[in-house]
Scaffold this motif. Structure first.
Motif, PDB file in Angstrom:
ATOM      1  N   MET A  95      10.982 -23.006 -24.535  1.00 33.36           N
ATOM      2  CA  MET A  95       9.597 -23.467 -24.323  1.00 33.36           C
ATOM      3  C   MET A  95       8.958 -22.690 -23.167  1.00 33.36           C
ATOM      4  O   MET A  95       7.798 -22.291 -23.231  1.00 33.36           O
ATOM      5  N   ILE A  96       9.748 -22.479 -22.119  1.00 30.62           N
ATOM      6  CA  ILE A  96       9.248 -21.727 -20.962  1.00 30.62           C
ATOM      7  C   ILE A  96       8.922 -20.289 -21.377  1.00 30.62           C
ATOM      8  O   ILE A  96       7.866 -19.751 -21.022  1.00 30.62           O
ATOM      9  N   ASN A 102       2.556 -16.266 -23.280  1.00 35.53           N
ATOM     10  CA  ASN A 102       1.204 -16.685 -23.705  1.00 35.53           C
ATOM     11  C   ASN A 102       1.145 -17.125 -25.170  1.00 35.53           C
ATOM     12  O   ASN A 102       0.084 -17.063 -25.787  1.00 35.53           O
ATOM     13  N   LYS A 103       2.284 -17.564 -25.693  1.00 37.19           N
ATOM     14  CA  LYS A 103       2.301 -18.038 -27.084  1.00 37.19           C
ATOM     15  C   LYS A 103       2.075 -19.541 -27.150  1.00 37.19           C
ATOM     16  O   LYS A 103       1.959 -20.101 -28.239  1.00 37.19           O
ATOM     17  N   TYR A 193       1.406 -14.524 -15.198  1.00 36.40           N
ATOM     18  CA  TYR A 193       1.676 -14.414 -13.742  1.00 36.40           C
ATOM     19  C   TYR A 193       1.794 -12.964 -13.259  1.00 36.40           C
ATOM     20  O   TYR A 193       1.786 -12.738 -12.045  1.00 36.40           O
ATOM     21  N   GLU A 194       1.956 -12.005 -14.171  1.00 39.52           N
ATOM     22  CA  GLU A 194       2.164 -10.627 -13.717  1.00 39.52           C
ATOM     23  C   GLU A 194       0.831  -9.921 -13.497  1.00 39.52           C
ATOM     24  O   GLU A 194       0.477  -8.984 -14.205  1.00 39.52           O
ATOM     25  N   GLN A 195       0.102 -10.447 -12.516  1.00 35.99           N
ATOM     26  CA  GLN A 195      -1.189  -9.866 -12.137  1.00 35.99           C
ATOM     27  C   GLN A 195      -1.259  -9.816 -10.621  1.00 35.99           C
ATOM     28  O   GLN A 195      -0.850 -10.772  -9.956  1.00 35.99           O
ATOM     29  N   LEU A 196      -1.810  -8.731 -10.130  1.00 33.06           N
ATOM     30  CA  LEU A 196      -1.809  -8.494  -8.688  1.00 33.06           C
ATOM     31  C   LEU A 196      -2.408  -9.662  -7.899  1.00 33.06           C
ATOM     32  O   LEU A 196      -1.817 -10.114  -6.920  1.00 33.06           O
ATOM     33  N   GLU A 197      -3.551 -10.139  -8.335  1.00 33.15           N
ATOM     34  CA  GLU A 197      -4.230 -11.190  -7.565  1.00 33.15           C
ATOM     35  C   GLU A 197      -3.363 -12.451  -7.479  1.00 33.15           C
ATOM     36  O   GLU A 197      -3.247 -13.078  -6.423  1.00 33.15           O
ATOM     37  N   PHE A 198      -2.738 -12.785  -8.585  1.00 31.59           N
ATOM     38  CA  PHE A 198      -1.872 -13.975  -8.587  1.00 31.59           C
ATOM     39  C   PHE A 198      -0.618 -13.743  -7.734  1.00 31.59           C
ATOM     40  O   PHE A 198      -0.186 -14.630  -6.991  1.00 31.59           O
ATOM     41  N   GLN A 199      -0.055 -12.552  -7.812  1.00 36.87           N
ATOM     42  CA  GLN A 199       1.150 -12.242  -7.030  1.00 36.87           C
ATOM     43  C   GLN A 199       0.873 -12.311  -5.525  1.00 36.87           C
ATOM     44  O   GLN A 199       1.747 -12.656  -4.739  1.00 36.87           O
ATOM     45  N   ARG A 200      -0.351 -11.989  -5.143  1.00 35.85           N
ATOM     46  CA  ARG A 200      -0.725 -12.131  -3.721  1.00 35.85           C
ATOM     47  C   ARG A 200      -0.618 -13.590  -3.298  1.00 35.85           C
ATOM     48  O   ARG A 200      -0.148 -13.904  -2.207  1.00 35.85           O
ATOM     49  N   LYS A 201      -1.067 -14.477  -4.170  1.00 39.39           N
ATOM     50  CA  LYS A 201      -0.990 -15.910  -3.858  1.00 39.39           C
ATOM     51  C   LYS A 201       0.467 -16.374  -3.818  1.00 39.39           C
ATOM     52  O   LYS A 201       0.846 -17.192  -2.977  1.00 39.39           O
ATOM     53  N   VAL A 202       1.269 -15.844  -4.722  1.00 43.83           N
ATOM     54  CA  VAL A 202       2.694 -16.208  -4.744  1.00 43.83           C
ATOM     55  C   VAL A 202       3.363 -15.765  -3.437  1.00 43.83           C
ATOM     56  O   VAL A 202       4.148 -16.518  -2.836  1.00 43.83           O
TER      57      VAL A 202
END
Ligand code: NYM
Ligand code: MG
Length: 253
Positions: A95-96, A102-103, A193-202
């Protein structure tokens, strides 16, 4: 900005007491003595494998360092297994995996709890392996769970709650890399999640999580240099656990 920037000094790990052996009481019959020796060793000696976790942003190099560490420890004669979370082989893991690809769509809280459930379904096996002397090196653990979900603005304490009671790692190796540099490394794989802006937040969320059991390693260095540093830290930890250290639980007061 990297996590190392926020660090002052890291405290030494609290080492568990090394078990002492009592001498045999030869007054008792042989059979009785044997059983007691066995029970006493099990009870007294907390000798076990180490729980070592690698954490970091996507593309920080965790997976390749993990396989290098595995070979290194195996070469030294240790029992070692490589694990990873999410474990995509279970029903929950599938499920994860579908969510990450994105399915499928899920509420942020719901996917958080699935990631946590995926660790809980492995908890007892984890304990059995460690107690039988196998060292586990694990690619991501509860810290990823909290860092990624709280980067979506979920409350950090809410994110930690379902992780309480899982086994606490003996060592967390954080591969520290600026998000921009990680993004340059051959690009991301296209998962959620594999996007620069999101990774900055992580990266920011990880900064709120580290404690004395973490070692921060500069993952921008060449692979061999990172490996060299990790080897020393890991060997130290494995030796401590083999000599006897009690298992403890994550985020329990
Ligand atoms: N991830 C991983 C979470 O959001 N929560 C978790 O509890 C864990 C273990 O899954 N981008 C995220 C981090 C990754 C993604 O992990 C898949 P990997 O290591 O790239 O297969
Ligand atoms: Mg990834």
């Amino acid at each position: 900005m990297t996590l190392a920037y926020y660090l002052t000094a890291s405290k030494a790990l609290n080492f568990g007491a090394v078990a002492t052996r009592r001498s045999l009481n030869l007054k008792f019959p042989f059979k009785w003595s044997l059983r007691n020796i066995h029970m006493e060793n099990n009870h007294k000696s907390n000798s076990r494998g180490a729980l070592i976790v690698l954490e970091g942003l996507d593309r920080s190099g965790k997976t390749s360092q993990l396989s290098r560490l595995h070979s290194y420890l195996e070469g030294l004669g240790y029992l070692v297994e490589s694990w990873r979370f999410p474990d995509r082989n279970t029903g929950v893991g599938q499920m994860i995996s579908s969510y990450l690809a994105n399915k499928s769509q899920l509420d942020d809280h719901a996917i958080h709890l699935l990631f946590s459930a995926n660790r809980w379904e492995k908890r007892s096996l984890m304990e059995t392996k460690l107690r039988s002397g196998t060292t586990l090196i694990v690619d991501r653990y509860s810290f990823s769970g909290v860092a990624f979900s709280s980067a979506k603005s979920l409350d950090i304490e809410w994110c930690k709650a379902p992780e309480v009671g899982l086994l606490a790692p003996d060592l967390v190796l954080y591969l520290d890399i600026p998000p921009e540099k990680a993004a340059e490394r051959g690009g991301y794989g296209g998962e959620r999640y594999e996007q620069l802006e999101f990774q900055r937040k992580v990266a920011h969320s990880y900064q709120l999580l580290h404690d004395a059991s973490w070692k921060i390693v500069d993952a921008s260095l060449p692979v061999e240099d990172v490996e060299k540093q990790l080897r020393e830290m890991v060997l130290d930890c494995v030796t401590t656990c083999r000599n006897g250290k009690a298992l403890s639980q994550l985020w329990s007061s």
